[in-house]
Design an enzyme around this catalytic site. Structure first.
Site, PDB file in Angstrom:
ATOM      1  N   GLY A   9      14.701   6.011 -41.600  1.00 36.47           N
ATOM      2  CA  GLY A   9      15.481   6.558 -40.480  1.00 36.47           C
ATOM      3  C   GLY A   9      14.889   7.853 -39.955  1.00 36.47           C
ATOM      4  N   ASP A  64      11.722  -2.112 -41.940  1.00 38.07           N
ATOM      5  CA  ASP A  64      13.111  -2.385 -41.584  1.00 38.07           C
ATOM      6  C   ASP A  64      13.934  -2.475 -42.863  1.00 38.07           C
ATOM      7  OD1 ASP A  64      14.486  -3.694 -38.819  1.00 38.07           O
ATOM      8  OD2 ASP A  64      15.570  -3.987 -40.709  1.00 38.07           O
ATOM      9  N   LEU A  86      18.027   7.550 -45.089  1.00 40.04           N
ATOM     10  CA  LEU A  86      18.869   7.925 -43.940  1.00 40.04           C
ATOM     11  C   LEU A  86      19.052   6.778 -42.947  1.00 40.04           C
ATOM     12  CD1 LEU A  86      17.350  11.446 -43.071  1.00 40.04           C
ATOM     13  CD2 LEU A  86      18.973  10.830 -44.859  1.00 40.04           C
ATOM     14  N   TYR A 101      25.568  -7.258 -39.706  1.00 39.60           N
ATOM     15  CA  TYR A 101      24.308  -6.501 -39.619  1.00 39.60           C
ATOM     16  C   TYR A 101      24.486  -5.115 -40.258  1.00 39.60           C
ATOM     17  CZ  TYR A 101      20.437  -3.868 -37.690  1.00 39.60           C
ATOM     18  OH  TYR A 101      19.343  -3.050 -37.560  1.00 39.60           O
ATOM     19  N   THR A 133      28.846   9.447 -46.520  1.00 41.06           N
ATOM     20  CA  THR A 133      29.544   9.956 -45.335  1.00 41.06           C
ATOM     21  C   THR A 133      31.015  10.261 -45.570  1.00 41.06           C
ATOM     22  OG1 THR A 133      30.390   9.226 -43.186  1.00 41.06           O
ATOM     23  CG2 THR A 133      29.722   7.493 -44.689  1.00 41.06           C
ATOM     24  N   GLU A 135      33.183   9.394 -43.622  1.00 40.88           N
ATOM     25  CA  GLU A 135      33.925   8.199 -43.195  1.00 40.88           C
ATOM     26  C   GLU A 135      34.480   7.435 -44.403  1.00 40.88           C
ATOM     27  OE1 GLU A 135      34.621   6.320 -40.076  1.00 40.88           O
ATOM     28  OE2 GLU A 135      34.619   8.422 -39.546  1.00 40.88           O
ATOM     29  N   TYR A 157      31.491  -0.092 -40.939  1.00 33.37           N
ATOM     30  CA  TYR A 157      30.482   0.920 -41.279  1.00 33.37           C
ATOM     31  C   TYR A 157      30.852   1.613 -42.590  1.00 33.37           C
ATOM     32  CZ  TYR A 157      28.260   5.557 -41.183  1.00 33.37           C
ATOM     33  OH  TYR A 157      27.586   6.711 -41.526  1.00 33.37           O
ATOM     34  N   LYS A 161      29.048   1.597 -46.266  1.00 31.22           N
ATOM     35  CA  LYS A 161      28.616   2.854 -46.899  1.00 31.22           C
ATOM     36  C   LYS A 161      29.288   3.047 -48.258  1.00 31.22           C
ATOM     37  CE  LYS A 161      25.709   5.040 -44.022  1.00 31.22           C
ATOM     38  NZ  LYS A 161      24.446   5.675 -44.405  1.00 31.22           N
TER      39      LYS A 161
HETATM   40  P1  NAP Z   1      20.943   8.052 -36.333  1.00 33.14           P
HETATM   41  O1  NAP Z   1      20.544   9.159 -35.405  1.00 33.14           O
HETATM   42  O2  NAP Z   1      21.722   6.896 -35.800  1.00 33.14           O
HETATM   43  O3  NAP Z   1      19.609   7.513 -37.030  1.00 33.14           O
HETATM   44  C1  NAP Z   1      19.601   6.315 -37.750  1.00 33.14           C
HETATM   45  C2  NAP Z   1      18.170   5.980 -38.109  1.00 33.14           C
HETATM   46  O4  NAP Z   1      18.171   4.726 -38.806  1.00 33.14           O
HETATM   47  C3  NAP Z   1      17.248   5.803 -36.897  1.00 33.14           C
HETATM   48  O5  NAP Z   1      15.959   6.243 -37.244  1.00 33.14           O
HETATM   49  C4  NAP Z   1      17.231   4.292 -36.713  1.00 33.14           C
HETATM   50  O6  NAP Z   1      16.102   3.801 -36.041  1.00 33.14           O
HETATM   51  C5  NAP Z   1      17.214   3.865 -38.186  1.00 33.14           C
HETATM   52  N1  NAP Z   1      17.596   2.467 -38.380  1.00 33.14           N
HETATM   53  C6  NAP Z   1      18.704   1.831 -37.932  1.00 33.14           C
HETATM   54  N2  NAP Z   1      18.690   0.548 -38.314  1.00 33.14           N
HETATM   55  C7  NAP Z   1      17.552   0.367 -39.023  1.00 33.14           C
HETATM   56  C8  NAP Z   1      16.963  -0.741 -39.672  1.00 33.14           C
HETATM   57  N3  NAP Z   1      17.520  -1.951 -39.658  1.00 33.14           N
HETATM   58  N4  NAP Z   1      15.784  -0.554 -40.320  1.00 33.14           N
HETATM   59  C9  NAP Z   1      15.162   0.666 -40.319  1.00 33.14           C
HETATM   60  N5  NAP Z   1      15.675   1.738 -39.698  1.00 33.14           N
HETATM   61  C10 NAP Z   1      16.854   1.591 -39.067  1.00 33.14           C
HETATM   62  O7  NAP Z   1      21.791   8.640 -37.544  1.00 33.14           O
HETATM   63  P2  NAP Z   1      21.855  10.151 -38.095  1.00 33.14           P
HETATM   64  O8  NAP Z   1      22.965  10.852 -37.398  1.00 33.14           O
HETATM   65  O9  NAP Z   1      20.511  10.736 -38.118  1.00 33.14           O
HETATM   66  O10 NAP Z   1      22.377   9.903 -39.581  1.00 33.14           O
HETATM   67  C11 NAP Z   1      21.450   9.693 -40.656  1.00 33.14           C
HETATM   68  C12 NAP Z   1      22.168   9.000 -41.799  1.00 33.14           C
HETATM   69  O11 NAP Z   1      23.258   9.813 -42.258  1.00 33.14           O
HETATM   70  C13 NAP Z   1      22.780   7.652 -41.456  1.00 33.14           C
HETATM   71  O12 NAP Z   1      22.678   6.846 -42.611  1.00 33.14           O
HETATM   72  C14 NAP Z   1      24.226   7.965 -41.164  1.00 33.14           C
HETATM   73  O13 NAP Z   1      25.024   6.829 -41.399  1.00 33.14           O
HETATM   74  C15 NAP Z   1      24.485   9.074 -42.165  1.00 33.14           C
HETATM   75  N6  NAP Z   1      25.486  10.073 -41.809  1.00 33.14           N
HETATM   76  C16 NAP Z   1      25.424  10.697 -40.590  1.00 33.14           C
HETATM   77  C17 NAP Z   1      26.360  11.679 -40.306  1.00 33.14           C
HETATM   78  C18 NAP Z   1      26.331  12.416 -38.991  1.00 33.14           C
HETATM   79  O14 NAP Z   1      27.364  13.044 -38.653  1.00 33.14           O
HETATM   80  N7  NAP Z   1      25.224  12.440 -38.278  1.00 33.14           N
HETATM   81  C19 NAP Z   1      27.344  12.032 -41.251  1.00 33.14           C
HETATM   82  C20 NAP Z   1      27.346  11.367 -42.480  1.00 33.14           C
HETATM   83  C21 NAP Z   1      26.398  10.406 -42.754  1.00 33.14           C
HETATM   84  P3  NAP Z   1      16.006   3.809 -34.423  1.00 33.14           P
HETATM   85  O15 NAP Z   1      15.661   5.226 -34.038  1.00 33.14           O
HETATM   86  O16 NAP Z   1      14.944   2.833 -34.151  1.00 33.14           O
HETATM   87  O17 NAP Z   1      17.369   3.401 -33.910  1.00 33.14           O
HETATM   88  N1  GDD Z   2      31.837   7.839 -29.885  1.00 34.12           N
HETATM   89  C1  GDD Z   2      32.964   8.177 -29.248  1.00 34.12           C
HETATM   90  N2  GDD Z   2      33.045   7.999 -27.895  1.00 34.12           N
HETATM   91  N3  GDD Z   2      33.986   8.700 -29.967  1.00 34.12           N
HETATM   92  C2  GDD Z   2      35.095   9.069 -29.297  1.00 34.12           C
HETATM   93  C3  GDD Z   2      35.227   8.927 -27.909  1.00 34.12           C
HETATM   94  C4  GDD Z   2      34.153   8.355 -27.173  1.00 34.12           C
HETATM   95  O1  GDD Z   2      34.206   8.176 -25.962  1.00 34.12           O
HETATM   96  N4  GDD Z   2      36.447   9.407 -27.548  1.00 34.12           N
HETATM   97  C5  GDD Z   2      37.048   9.825 -28.650  1.00 34.12           C
HETATM   98  N5  GDD Z   2      36.243   9.620 -29.717  1.00 34.12           N
HETATM   99  C6  GDD Z   2      36.592   9.910 -31.121  1.00 34.12           C
HETATM  100  C7  GDD Z   2      36.379   8.735 -32.069  1.00 34.12           C
HETATM  101  O2  GDD Z   2      37.456   7.804 -31.960  1.00 34.12           O
HETATM  102  C8  GDD Z   2      36.327   9.459 -33.398  1.00 34.12           C
HETATM  103  O3  GDD Z   2      37.621   9.682 -33.891  1.00 34.12           O
HETATM  104  C9  GDD Z   2      35.700  10.820 -33.045  1.00 34.12           C
HETATM  105  O4  GDD Z   2      35.749  10.932 -31.619  1.00 34.12           O
HETATM  106  C10 GDD Z   2      34.252  10.984 -33.501  1.00 34.12           C
HETATM  107  O5  GDD Z   2      33.513   9.857 -33.077  1.00 34.12           O
HETATM  108  P1  GDD Z   2      31.911   9.780 -33.203  1.00 34.12           P
HETATM  109  O6  GDD Z   2      31.308  10.976 -32.592  1.00 34.12           O
HETATM  110  O7  GDD Z   2      31.496   8.446 -32.708  1.00 34.12           O
HETATM  111  O8  GDD Z   2      31.662   9.941 -34.753  1.00 34.12           O
HETATM  112  P2  GDD Z   2      32.371   9.280 -36.035  1.00 34.12           P
HETATM  113  O9  GDD Z   2      33.192  10.372 -36.679  1.00 34.12           O
HETATM  114  O10 GDD Z   2      33.029   8.028 -35.717  1.00 34.12           O
HETATM  115  O11 GDD Z   2      31.115   8.939 -36.945  1.00 34.12           O
HETATM  116  C11 GDD Z   2      30.036   9.876 -37.114  1.00 34.12           C
HETATM  117  O12 GDD Z   2      30.301  10.725 -38.214  1.00 34.12           O
HETATM  118  C12 GDD Z   2      30.350  10.058 -39.488  1.00 34.12           C
HETATM  119  C13 GDD Z   2      30.664  11.123 -40.532  1.00 34.12           C
HETATM  120  O13 GDD Z   2      32.038  11.359 -40.585  1.00 34.12           O
HETATM  121  C14 GDD Z   2      28.738   9.074 -37.296  1.00 34.12           C
HETATM  122  O14 GDD Z   2      27.657   9.961 -37.260  1.00 34.12           O
HETATM  123  C15 GDD Z   2      28.734   8.347 -38.634  1.00 34.12           C
HETATM  124  O15 GDD Z   2      27.444   7.768 -38.846  1.00 34.12           O
HETATM  125  C16 GDD Z   2      29.028   9.374 -39.742  1.00 34.12           C
HETATM  126  O16 GDD Z   2      29.053   8.725 -41.000  1.00 34.12           O
END
Ligand code: NAP
Ligand code: GDD
Length: 383
Positions: A9, A64, A86, A101, A133, A135, A157, A161
């Site tokens: 990732g 992948d 990641l 998926y 996460t 979540e 999701y 996780k």
């Molecule tokens: P992101 O921006 O969506 O990045 C996901 C990465 O995974 C991208 O490089 C994507 O590739 C790659 N990927 C997706 N499907 C794949 C597959 N089948 N095979 C290989 N690579 C694949 O997510 P992020 O925000 O950086 O988060 C990183 C990790 O932390 C994730 O596991 C996420 O669930 C977890 N996480 C995120 C948060 C948050 O708030 N950001 C919080 C808690 C946990 P492409 O660029 O080609 O799409």
């Molecule tokens: N995406 C999105 N779009 N969210 C919305 C919207 C909208 O138009 N309007 C309201 N929301 C609300 C969602 O319903 C959710 O409660 C909140 O905003 C945050 O949504 P996201 O930013 O999509 O993030 P997430 O909390 O669902 O998930 C992210 O954080 C997780 C960690 O708690 C992702 O990065 C996950 O990969 C990560 O695990």
């Protein structure tokens, strides 16, 4: 000898910040990227080195998370000291559309990495970080959430996780592997994926104040999240793998904020005051005032002359298409363990995060507008 890290990732938000951080720490960084019909390396282009360069410190491999043979071969070739897993289908709403998926990539993907390390005889040689996460807490059983709070996932999701979390714990206990879960609460940045709510807001607000978009539509405005900056959170990932003993850590700021408030802060960052009125699907935000000095400094004086005419008008509305079948209403983490054991402390608070995202998007939208007129779409987010 430089240490070697493998990041799955690497093209995502966290992958890019982590790669940059590890390269600065002197690591040789290997990353797995997916084959895609268009370029998907925007976020790491500033680190890219031509394959003909000697002693490269960033090397990319096609791969992948659904392909265990490929993952195993890469780990055998790279022989990493540290793996940061990641890669994920990381969008909660999208996971309701692609549950199988998501389970395959986010759940079984983690297993494929762990099993490859074990099969290759690298149990005592490779440490693994699993991107868990907040979540997992879903329908929260306790406020705030810590490492002992029971999980209650609320989306395909989060369920995927949950498997990844427990298989990581199991490999640690069964085989003595140095595997740790970082239970990270939401973290954002100027390179956050465009469909996550914070980035959707900062992009749209930037376009609205530049008069390139009239309104923004969102889902649940009352949802509350503990938002931090991705730059701070990748430091925590690294610290977790530097501990003598593997363990699981909550990484959070300890502050929670509603989506509605985030909208208000994003407009305020460029001198625009909005107020919310109405309820449910009828709720909307209207412009109530514009601070000329702040707006001209943060956006431009040309844009001010156009935008100031919108005082009294609607800029944000609600669209039920963005609601989720099951929602996570409130997340707030207790980072006490990571602060005490890792010595981790975030540098960004919410205001600094919003400032960073808004200034990035104002810059980008001005440039995007310019580039679109010139017929190009290539943008370097890190510029
Ligand atoms: P992101 O921006 O969506 O990045 C996901 C990465 O995974 C991208 O490089 C994507 O590739 C790659 N990927 C997706 N499907 C794949 C597959 N089948 N095979 C290989 N690579 C694949 O997510 P992020 O925000 O950086 O988060 C990183 C990790 O932390 C994730 O596991 C996420 O669930 C977890 N996480 C995120 C948060 C948050 O708030 N950001 C919080 C808690 C946990 P492409 O660029 O080609 O799409
Ligand atoms: N995406 C999105 N779009 N969210 C919305 C919207 C909208 O138009 N309007 C309201 N929301 C609300 C969602 O319903 C959710 O409660 C909140 O905003 C945050 O949504 P996201 O930013 O999509 O993030 P997430 O909390 O669902 O998930 C992210 O954080 C997780 C960690 O708690 C992702 O990065 C996950 O990969 C990560 O695990």
């Amino acid at each position: 000898m430089a240490r070697t890290a493998l990041i799955t990732g690497i093209t995502g938000q966290d992958g890019a910040y982590l790669a940059e951080y590890l390269v600065k720490q002197g690591y040789v960084v290997h990353g797995i990227k997916r084959r895609s019909s268009s370029f998907n390396t925007d976020r790491i282009d500033h680190l890219y080195q031509d394959p003909h360069t000697e002693n490269r410190n960033l090397i990319l491999h096609y791969g992948d998370m659904t392909d265990s043979l490929n993952l195993t071969r890469i780990i055998a070739d790279v022989r990493p000291d540290e793996i940061y897993n990641l890669a994920a289908q990381s969008h909660v709403k999208v996971s309701f559309d692609t549950p199988e998926y998501t389970a395959n990539v986010d759940g079984l993907g983690a297993l494929r990495i762990l099993e490859a390390v074990r099969m290759l005889g690298r149990v005592s040689k490779t440490r693994v970080y699993q991107a868990s996460t907040s979540e997992l807490y879903g329908l929260v059983q306790e406020v705030p959430q810590n490492e002992k709070t029971p999980f209650y996932p609320r989306s395909p999701y989060a369920v995927a996780k949950l498997y990844a979390y427990w298989i990581a714990v199991n490999y640690r206990e069964a085989y003595g592997m140095h595997v740790s879960n970082g239970i990270l609460f939401n973290h954002e940045s100027p390179v956050r994926g465009e469909t996550f709510v914070t980035r959707k807001i900062t992009r749209a607000v930037s376009k609205i104040v530049l008069s390139n978009q009239r309104e923004l539509y969102l889902g649940n405005l009352s949802a509350k999240r503990d938002w931090g900056h991705a730059k701070d959170y990748v430091r925590a990932m690294h610290l977790i793998l530097q501990q003598d003993k593997p363990s699981d850590y909550v990484i959070a700021t300890g502050v929670t904020t509603s989506v509605r408030e985030f909208v208000r802060l994003a407009f305020a960052a460029v001198g625009v005051e909005v107020s919310f009125r109405g309820e449910g699907l009828e709720e909307e935000a209207v412009v109530t005032a514009v601070d000329k000095e702040v707006f001209c400094r943060k956006v431009s004086s040309e844009a001010y002359d156009k935008f100031v005419k919108r005082v009294g008008e609607k800029v944000v509305g609600v669209d039920s298409n963005y609601f989720r079948p099951t929602e996570v209403d409130l997340l707030i983490g207790d980072p006490a363990k990571s602060q005490t054991v890792l010595g981790w402390k975030p540098e960004y608070d919410l205001h600094a995060l919003v400032e960073d995202m808004m200034s990035g998007d104002i810059k980008l939208m001005k440039k995007e507008d310019y580039l679109l007129k010139g017929g190009h779409r290539v943008l370097n987010y890190f510029e």
